[in-house]
Design an enzyme around this catalytic site. Structure first.
Site, PDB file in Angstrom:
ATOM      1  N   HIS A  26      22.542   6.359 -44.368  1.00 36.55           N
ATOM      2  CA  HIS A  26      23.455   6.371 -45.513  1.00 36.55           C
ATOM      3  C   HIS A  26      24.553   5.327 -45.307  1.00 36.55           C
ATOM      4  CE1 HIS A  26      26.393   7.644 -48.467  1.00 36.55           C
ATOM      5  NE2 HIS A  26      25.384   8.201 -49.093  1.00 36.55           N
ATOM      6  N   SER A  59      26.203   6.742 -58.187  1.00 35.41           N
ATOM      7  CA  SER A  59      26.847   7.216 -59.416  1.00 35.41           C
ATOM      8  C   SER A  59      25.870   7.679 -60.494  1.00 35.41           C
ATOM      9  CB  SER A  59      27.804   6.159 -59.969  1.00 35.41           C
ATOM     10  OG  SER A  59      28.807   5.864 -59.009  1.00 35.41           O
ATOM     11  N   ASN A  68      23.311  14.955 -51.893  1.00 40.16           N
ATOM     12  CA  ASN A  68      23.987  14.736 -50.616  1.00 40.16           C
ATOM     13  C   ASN A  68      25.397  15.292 -50.744  1.00 40.16           C
ATOM     14  OD1 ASN A  68      25.142  13.795 -48.285  1.00 40.16           O
ATOM     15  ND2 ASN A  68      25.080  11.625 -48.867  1.00 40.16           N
ATOM     16  N   TRP A  69      25.626  16.430 -50.093  1.00 42.53           N
ATOM     17  CA  TRP A  69      26.917  17.109 -50.264  1.00 42.53           C
ATOM     18  C   TRP A  69      28.000  16.565 -49.338  1.00 42.53           C
ATOM     19  CZ3 TRP A  69      25.066  22.923 -51.104  1.00 42.53           C
ATOM     20  CH2 TRP A  69      24.384  22.976 -52.325  1.00 42.53           C
ATOM     21  N   LYS A  70      27.626  15.670 -48.456  1.00 48.66           N
ATOM     22  CA  LYS A  70      28.597  14.986 -47.585  1.00 48.66           C
ATOM     23  C   LYS A  70      29.510  15.994 -46.886  1.00 48.66           C
ATOM     24  CE  LYS A  70      28.223  11.055 -50.656  1.00 48.66           C
ATOM     25  NZ  LYS A  70      28.783   9.806 -51.145  1.00 48.66           N
ATOM     26  N   GLU A 109      27.591   5.379 -45.780  1.00 47.85           N
ATOM     27  CA  GLU A 109      28.824   5.858 -45.129  1.00 47.85           C
ATOM     28  C   GLU A 109      28.631   5.933 -43.613  1.00 47.85           C
ATOM     29  OE1 GLU A 109      29.258   9.292 -47.632  1.00 47.85           O
ATOM     30  OE2 GLU A 109      29.642   7.931 -49.307  1.00 47.85           O
ATOM     31  N   GLY A 145      25.286  11.978 -55.061  1.00 51.46           N
ATOM     32  CA  GLY A 145      26.464  12.406 -54.305  1.00 51.46           C
ATOM     33  C   GLY A 145      27.340  13.314 -55.151  1.00 51.46           C
ATOM     34  N   GLY A 146      28.401  12.740 -55.709  1.00 51.37           N
ATOM     35  CA  GLY A 146      29.407  13.509 -56.445  1.00 51.37           C
ATOM     36  C   GLY A 146      28.854  14.514 -57.439  1.00 51.37           C
ATOM     37  N   GLY A 177      29.774   6.303 -55.285  1.00 50.89           N
ATOM     38  CA  GLY A 177      31.074   6.956 -55.427  1.00 50.89           C
ATOM     39  C   GLY A 177      32.091   6.119 -56.183  1.00 50.89           C
ATOM     40  N   GLU A 180      20.266   2.392 -52.399  1.00 51.95           N
ATOM     41  CA  GLU A 180      21.629   2.721 -52.822  1.00 51.95           C
ATOM     42  C   GLU A 180      22.517   1.479 -52.714  1.00 51.95           C
ATOM     43  OE1 GLU A 180      22.422   7.185 -52.510  1.00 51.95           O
ATOM     44  OE2 GLU A 180      22.861   6.355 -50.557  1.00 51.95           O
TER      45      GLU A 180
HETATM   46  C1  PEP Z   1      25.466   8.899 -52.207  1.00 56.73           C
HETATM   47  O1  PEP Z   1      26.416   9.112 -51.491  1.00 56.73           O
HETATM   48  O2  PEP Z   1      24.329   8.821 -51.726  1.00 56.73           O
HETATM   49  C2  PEP Z   1      25.714   8.697 -53.629  1.00 56.73           C
HETATM   50  C3  PEP Z   1      24.769   8.166 -54.365  1.00 56.73           C
HETATM   51  O3  PEP Z   1      26.940   9.073 -54.103  1.00 56.73           O
HETATM   52  P1  PEP Z   1      27.431   9.075 -55.636  1.00 56.73           P
HETATM   53  O4  PEP Z   1      26.320   9.699 -56.435  1.00 56.73           O
HETATM   54  O5  PEP Z   1      28.660   9.895 -55.633  1.00 56.73           O
HETATM   55  O6  PEP Z   1      27.648   7.655 -56.007  1.00 56.73           O
END
Ligand code: PEP
Length: 252
Positions: free
Chosen positions: A97, A215, A10-12, A99, A236-237, A175, A169
């Site tokens: 998600h 994470s 997920n590149w957000k 966010e 994500g990251g 994050g 999640e």
């Molecule tokens: C996400 O936003 O779905 C996510 C899992 O982010 P991160 O891996 O950065 O925690």
């Protein structure tokens, strides 16, 4: 039909057009010659979806949207419909998600509409859900997850589940650098599968892919993915770095 492993990035709201292409080209070369044990999905921003579809054509990389509107079309300034996604050959959309829930007020009722629209348009849905830190601390995490799933997905017909991928999640792990332990992930994934089995039977529950998100990094991916009910990850990251994302893909 056995369930599939999936690693989705997920590149957000990151990467302009050039950076998106650089990341895709980097990923294409680093995945070359690797035997993949999972589907690989990337979710760039809306404005870069079309070019991502073109530049991944003929590769194993699939492209997903990060969101969509629930209506077919109309006066919804700034929004994107399922038909628009289908028209540019997008087959998958991430919905729910944390966010979107936190910053854009998306709740169960709206998400149910979005999921229903997406499925009616034959999009695959990666449905995200998970508890807040306070829910876990007060030992409410199972109840929260159960209600998120039931409120949004449990009116679906059994055959619609073939287009559902779940992404558990825990919000406290997104994050933050905090990760659910592999045991915590397995415990929740098994619980989720049991809820689906009770509602829909073993065939549906065994076939649905349940991803873990929060994470995930090269250093912890393998242990998390080795758990029996964890079928991959929503990343994500770490999906923004070619090497990290490739290592996570290889970890499955
Ligand atoms: C996400 O936003 O779905 C996510 C899992 O982010 P991160 O891996 O950065 O925690």
């Amino acid at each position: 039909m056995a369930r599939k492993n999936i690693v989705a990035g997920n590149w957000k709201m990151n990467n302009n057009a050039t950076q998106t292409q650089e990341l895709i080209q980097g990923l294409k070369s680093s995945l070359e010659g690797i035997t993949l044990n999972s589907r690989v999905v990337i979710a760039p921003t809306f404005v870069n979806l079309s070019s991502a579809v073109s530049s991944t054509e003929g590769t194993a990389i699939e492209v997903s949207a990060q969101n969509m509107h629930q209506a077919d079309s109309g006066a919804y300034t700034g929004e994107i419909s399922a038909d628009m996604l289908k028209d540019i050959d997008i087959q998958t959309v991430i919905l729910g998600h944390s966010e979107r829930r936190t910053y854009f007020g998306e709740g169960d009722e709206l998400l149910k509409e979005k999921v229903n629209t997406a499925l009616a348009k034959e999009l695959e849905v990666i449905f995200c859900f998970g508890e807040l830190l306070e829910d876990r601390k007060s030992d409410n995490h199972f109840a929260v997850v159960e209600s998120q799933l039931k409120n949004v997905l449990f009116d679906l017909k059994a055959d619609q589940w073939k287009n559902i991928v779940l992404a558990y999640e825990p919000v406290w792990a997104i994050g933050t650098g905090e990760t659910a332990s592999p045991e915590q992930a397995q415990e929740m994934h098994a619980f989720i599968r049991s809820l689906i089995e009770n509602q829909y039977g073993a065939e549906v529950s065994e076939d649905v892919s349940i991803l873990y998100g929060g994470s995930v990094k090269p250093g912890n991916a393998q242990e998390i993915f080795s758990k029996k009910d964890v079928d991959g990850g929503l990343i994500g990251g770490a999906s923004l770095k070619v090497q990290d994302f490739t290592e996570i893909i290889k970890a499955i």
